[in-house]
Scaffold this active site. Sequence first.
Site, short mmCIF file in Angstrom:
data_model
loop_
_atom_site.label_atom_id
_atom_site.label_comp_id
_atom_site.label_asym_id
_atom_site.label_seq_id
_atom_site.Cartn_x
_atom_site.Cartn_y
_atom_site.Cartn_z
N ASP A 1 -5.13 1.22 9.28
CA ASP A 1 -5.04 2.10 8.11
C ASP A 1 -5.68 3.47 8.32
OD1 ASP A 1 -4.05 -0.33 7.20
OD2 ASP A 1 -5.83 -0.83 6.04
N ASP B 1 0.77 -1.26 0.00
CA ASP B 1 0.00 0.00 0.00
C ASP B 1 0.80 1.31 0.00
OD1 ASP B 1 -1.53 -2.12 0.83
OD2 ASP B 1 -2.22 -1.19 2.67
C1 FRU Z 1 -3.90 -3.63 2.64
C2 FRU Z 1 -3.25 -4.05 3.94
C3 FRU Z 1 -3.58 -3.05 5.02
C4 FRU Z 1 -2.45 -3.20 5.99
C5 FRU Z 1 -1.29 -3.49 5.06
C6 FRU Z 1 -0.29 -4.45 5.64
O1 FRU Z 1 -3.26 -4.07 1.50
O2 FRU Z 1 -3.64 -5.35 4.29
O3 FRU Z 1 -4.86 -3.22 5.59
O4 FRU Z 1 -2.25 -2.07 6.75
O5 FRU Z 1 -1.83 -4.01 3.88
O6 FRU Z 1 0.86 -4.50 4.86
#
Ligand code: FRU
Length: 501
Positions: free
Chosen positions: A175, A46
């Site tokens: 997040d 992300d």
């Molecule tokens: C989304 C996710 C988020 C988390 C991150 C972990 O792709 O699963 O919810 O913060 O990736 O790497």
Amino acid sequence: MFDMEVFMISQTLRDARKYEEAMERTIEKEQKPDFHLCTRVGWMNDPNGFSYYKGEYHLFYQYHPYDSHWGPMHWGHAVSADLLHWRYLPAALAPDREYDRDGCFSGSAVILPDGRHLLLYTGVSREAQPDGSMRDVQTQCIAIGDGVDYEKYAANPVLTKDDLPEGSSKFDFRDPKMWQKPDGSYQCVVGNCTEDGDGQVLLFGSPNGIDWKYEKILVANRGRYGRMWECPDFFLLDGKAVLLTSPMDMLPHEFEYHNGNGTLCLIGSYDEETDTFVEEHNQAVDYGIDFYATQTILAPDGRRIMVAWMQNWDTCNLHTPAQPWLGQMTLPRELSVKNGRLYQKPVRELEAMQGEEVRHEKVTFTDVIRLSGVEGRKVDMELTVRPADGSDMYHKFAVRFAQNDTYQTSVSFRPHESVVKVDRKFSGSRRAIIHQRRCLVNHKDGTIKLRIILDKFSVETFVNDGEHVLTATMYTDLEAEGISFFADGEVTMDVVKYELI
Ligand code: FRU
């Protein structure tokens, strides 16, 4: 101002910084995309902390430097003046505290009134549960810095299970995406789910970006779109309120939502007095194969710009360990809302990268053609396709690219079905994974506009000025750089093509 003397960078972060600097040199530049941010080394997922700070765009990312597969999450860091040419900075965060020892998960950034850069991210730590099982518990944590080095806040975490409304999961609470309100205070949305796994977006408020308080459940899934909702974002745009999120484990729904982890855009109205969001429209954000975890920024010039991770969770771990890197972002896209729909177009900065224009107008053909000057793997190309004068509606149009005798990827349009499809079956993939995705589009009597952006290992197709977008990666040999056009029936086509340099 921020005083770098007062804190020590942990050994874990120092190790990561040393490693990325050394290993970066072992990856050939030619084997990375040109103007899409990709991981410095190892693995990226992300986008995080997308912000404009000290005269540059900052984009952080979920990062595992030591392997091209997901692992303990760090934050990688890059800056850019134009959102296209990125310069790496040293990794910003490492999992080096009790509360984030199993990962520094996704989060966002704001600029404090005193000029410091504040990051709010999810700390993950595995803890023994009353029933004896070990589970990841997620909390929200702060780090404050000067654009290069970030110090974790002494009173972390700032949001824990104690701040959650009744019936919410403390294992899926992650997040945070923040913004500053006109009165100078802050709000953030955080992805969460109920104890039985149904997604919801929580709203929190803060007077100073540091002390946070639960406000309300902003949106609840109520069993509609997938399960846990990751990476929420919320903003006002063109007189509407827009909620973006990435639901996990979606079931397909006609041509709108596909199986797996997808993206969702809810458009509605918002009452700022009561923080009440009323949904009016829903849509997928992108209809291709590789697109997840969006994050937006309000640019200094007022544009709302979005990036996303250009991968798919179900396929991203199938590469060989020998592949030196995995993970890139989409092209940053300018957003707008028209008639209850989210539109996207590549940031206008891309125009500065356009080389000499190649133009072919009113090309009428059936079967297969190639056009002079139309080839390459770093391309910005707009096609306008319509039935040839006086002929019946064509059955199918396709553009094939990253093509040689062995390979090709294509974008096709079938006017009778109103379907645009991206197909990478022949891109060189040796895995039994999804290679095609389809999308229902609008067209008038078979006329359609397709803007196609290629950057070595990806294709982003903006249909009808960004009314629909399909994004996919294709890890095809760089030698395959042919482009050809196919018509079943007779079409007339205009092509404007630029090499991107
Ligand atoms: C989304 C996710 C988020 C988390 C991150 C972990 O792709 O699963 O919810 O913060 O990736 O790497």
